[in-house]
Design an enzyme around this catalytic site. Structure first.
Site, PDB file in Angstrom:
ATOM      1  N   SER A 112      13.951   2.286  -1.012  1.00  0.00           N
ATOM      2  CA  SER A 112      13.187   1.091  -0.649  1.00  0.00           C
ATOM      3  C   SER A 112      12.355   1.252   0.611  1.00  0.00           C
ATOM      4  O   SER A 112      11.601   0.357   0.972  1.00  0.00           O
ATOM      5  CB  SER A 112      14.149  -0.089  -0.457  1.00  0.00           C
ATOM      6  N   THR A 121      13.829  -3.188   1.274  1.00  0.00           N
ATOM      7  CA  THR A 121      13.199  -3.193   2.588  1.00  0.00           C
ATOM      8  C   THR A 121      14.337  -3.164   3.586  1.00  0.00           C
ATOM      9  O   THR A 121      15.456  -3.519   3.250  1.00  0.00           O
ATOM     10  CB  THR A 121      12.426  -4.526   2.777  1.00  0.00           C
ATOM     11  N   THR A 150       9.209  -0.936   4.916  1.00  0.00           N
ATOM     12  CA  THR A 150       9.422  -0.973   3.470  1.00  0.00           C
ATOM     13  C   THR A 150       8.463  -0.050   2.723  1.00  0.00           C
ATOM     14  O   THR A 150       7.389   0.283   3.236  1.00  0.00           O
ATOM     15  CB  THR A 150       9.195  -2.414   2.947  1.00  0.00           C
ATOM     16  N   ARG A 201      -1.792  -2.949  -2.673  1.00  0.00           N
ATOM     17  CA  ARG A 201      -1.054  -4.210  -2.516  1.00  0.00           C
ATOM     18  C   ARG A 201      -0.266  -4.168  -1.199  1.00  0.00           C
ATOM     19  O   ARG A 201       0.440  -3.220  -0.915  1.00  0.00           O
ATOM     20  CB  ARG A 201      -0.096  -4.391  -3.684  1.00  0.00           C
ATOM     21  N   VAL A 202      -0.396  -5.213  -0.418  1.00  0.00           N
ATOM     22  CA  VAL A 202       0.384  -5.343   0.815  1.00  0.00           C
ATOM     23  C   VAL A 202       1.314  -6.534   0.653  1.00  0.00           C
ATOM     24  O   VAL A 202       0.885  -7.608   0.228  1.00  0.00           O
ATOM     25  CB  VAL A 202      -0.545  -5.547   2.032  1.00  0.00           C
ATOM     26  N   GLY A 203       2.573  -6.332   0.981  1.00  0.00           N
ATOM     27  CA  GLY A 203       3.541  -7.415   0.860  1.00  0.00           C
ATOM     28  C   GLY A 203       3.652  -8.204   2.154  1.00  0.00           C
ATOM     29  O   GLY A 203       2.750  -8.216   2.998  1.00  0.00           O
ATOM     30  N   ASP A 204       4.796  -8.849   2.311  1.00  0.00           N
ATOM     31  CA  ASP A 204       5.030  -9.670   3.503  1.00  0.00           C
ATOM     32  C   ASP A 204       5.436  -8.849   4.723  1.00  0.00           C
ATOM     33  O   ASP A 204       5.199  -9.252   5.865  1.00  0.00           O
ATOM     34  CB  ASP A 204       6.119 -10.707   3.207  1.00  0.00           C
ATOM     35  N   THR A 233      13.476  -9.872   3.386  1.00  0.00           N
ATOM     36  CA  THR A 233      13.366  -8.914   2.287  1.00  0.00           C
ATOM     37  C   THR A 233      13.253  -9.723   0.998  1.00  0.00           C
ATOM     38  O   THR A 233      13.672 -10.882   0.947  1.00  0.00           O
ATOM     39  CB  THR A 233      14.595  -7.975   2.196  1.00  0.00           C
ATOM     40  N   GLY A 234      12.704  -9.100  -0.027  1.00  0.00           N
ATOM     41  CA  GLY A 234      12.584  -9.797  -1.309  1.00  0.00           C
ATOM     42  C   GLY A 234      11.128  -9.986  -1.698  1.00  0.00           C
ATOM     43  O   GLY A 234      10.250  -9.286  -1.199  1.00  0.00           O
ATOM     44  N   GLY A 272       7.707 -10.521  -1.651  1.00  0.00           N
ATOM     45  CA  GLY A 272       6.789 -10.706  -0.544  1.00  0.00           C
ATOM     46  C   GLY A 272       5.756 -11.782  -0.790  1.00  0.00           C
ATOM     47  O   GLY A 272       5.372 -12.515   0.128  1.00  0.00           O
TER      48      GLY A 272
HETATM   49  N1  ASP Z   1       9.352  -7.792   0.793  1.00  0.00           N
HETATM   50  C1  ASP Z   1       8.927  -6.509   0.289  1.00  0.00           C
HETATM   51  C2  ASP Z   1       7.547  -6.631  -0.271  1.00  0.00           C
HETATM   52  O1  ASP Z   1       7.249  -7.628  -0.903  1.00  0.00           O
HETATM   53  C3  ASP Z   1       9.810  -5.922  -0.745  1.00  0.00           C
HETATM   54  C4  ASP Z   1      11.265  -6.135  -0.590  1.00  0.00           C
HETATM   55  O2  ASP Z   1      11.751  -6.564   0.427  1.00  0.00           O
HETATM   56  O3  ASP Z   1      12.006  -5.855  -1.504  1.00  0.00           O
HETATM   57  O4  ASP Z   1       6.802  -5.688  -0.137  1.00  0.00           O
END
Ligand code: ASP
Length: 353
Positions: free
Chosen positions: A87, A205, A223, A233-236, A256-257, A259
């Site tokens: 991750s 993450t 992450t 793609r950019v997450g949170d 985490t999770g 984004g």
């Molecule tokens: N939050 C991260 C993202 O969306 C991924 C994750 O935490 O599993 O990039």
């Protein structure tokens, strides 16, 4: 632990959240807070469940007098360097083209400065690059090729971050993605159990936050993001206020999770603001999860019973030492190190599987 149905959530959504029943609890661990008479504060480090070594290392560094930001970054570097953790960093799952693209951000409580990188390739420790963006530029966020050139300028070594394990997982995803392309599904005989486990596009993450005995706080999130994402793609995680946020006078939050759900609600900033207004870390985190649920209306993101079909977790640490992990779905755990040792504790949860 109780399950909060969507029906029940909707009926209580307008009500004050403070005072709601405990949805899950961490048994057996006291949460010593700062002692106003002596001015002492508990040293404490919290992280996502994959960060037990990170919290242990960061705690040792903070108690040895190191800056909390240096400490939490050193902690997450262990996970970035671990090829088995799919991750983060080396060994992270790649984008849909099979290229590992990393996002990371750091935030330093005492100075309120922040740094971040997004879509960074070939550098295993994006958290270190994020800290340099904070310290050695007038910017907060560098992305893609610019972030890579910045890392190169600072002497970072480039390497292929795609391990054989991550490549196998990605290849299987690609081979089984569609019946309308020319990739054939491999016979089950060649399917490694390790690979099959990842078929459901896992996310992952590490977030880590720490506070020292002077009450100074800092945090980091790093992450490889959503596995098999569209390149770019950019997450949170690298977005200040979403993947992490700290106000040294109030507290910190990181995530985490999924984004996208966090980005649409700027959850970490919002959670710290709720703590500013008097909520405990747990109540603030749960309230933010409720907001995410209330704003999740697209059918493709909902289960048949109306609950969200994705995971999202927050890790919260208050200035006075109180802390919590909260999760959309339970059971779920997070990591803590303080004077009581290093352990996993239960997250408070909105829904029980
Ligand atoms: N939050 C991260 C993202 O969306 C991924 C994750 O935490 O599993 O990039």
């Amino acid at each position: 632990m109780s399950t909060l149905s969507r029906r029940r959530f909707l009926s209580t959504a307008g009500a004050a959240v403070v005072g709601l029943p405990l949805l899950s609890k961490s048994e057996g661990y006291a949460q010593p807070v700062s002692d106003a008479s002596t001015g002492t504060r508990p040293v404490r480090v919290v992280s996502s469940a994959n960060g037990q070594e990170a919290t242990r290392t960061a705690y040792e560094m903070i108690t040895a007098g190191r800056d909390p930001l240096d400490a939490v970054i050193a902690g997450v570097n262990i996970v970035e360097d671990d090829p088995e953790d799919t991750s983060v960093g080396l060994g992270g799952l790649p984008n849909e083209d099979g290229v590992v693209e990393l996002d990371a951000a750091v935030m330093h409580g005492p100075t309120h400065r922040a740094g971040a990188v997004a879509s960074l390739q070939n550098i295993r420790n994006p958290s270190k690059v994020a800290k340099l963006v904070m310290e050695q530029t007038d910017h907060v966020l560098l992305v893609g090729e610019g972030a890579l050139r910045f890392a190169r300028a600072h002497g970072f070594t480039e390497e292929d971050l795609l391990t054989a394990k991550a490549r196998g997982i990605w290849l299987y995803w690609k081979q089984t993605l569609s019946e309308r392309d020319d990739w054939l599904t491999p016979p089950d005989s060649v399917l490694d159990a390790d690979v099959a486990e990842f078929f459901n596009r896992p996310t992952g993450t590490i977030h880590c936050a720490g506070i020292n005995s002077a009450g100074d706080m800092s945090c980091v999130t790093t992450t490889s993001g959503l596995s098999f994402k569209i390149p770019g793609r950019v997450g949170d995680s690298p977005i200040i206020g979403a993947g992490l946020y700290v106000d040294n006078a109030i507290g910190s939050c990181g995530s985490t999770g999924r984004g996208e759900a966090n980005l649409q609600n700027l959850c970490s900033f919002a959670a710290v603001e709720l703590m500013r207004n008097g909520m405990s870390p747990k109540d603030a985190g749960i309230e933010i999860l409720r907001r995410v649920v209330a704003h999740t209306t697209e059918k493709r993101l909902l289960r048949d019973d109306g609950s969200p079909n994705f995971g999202l977790k927050f890790y919260l640490l208050a200035k006075d030492g109180r802390y919590a992990g909260v999760s959309m779905w339970g059971p779920a755990r997070y990591s803590v190190t303080d004077e009581q040792g290093t352990r996993h504790e239960d997250c408070a949860v909105l829904y029980e599987r």
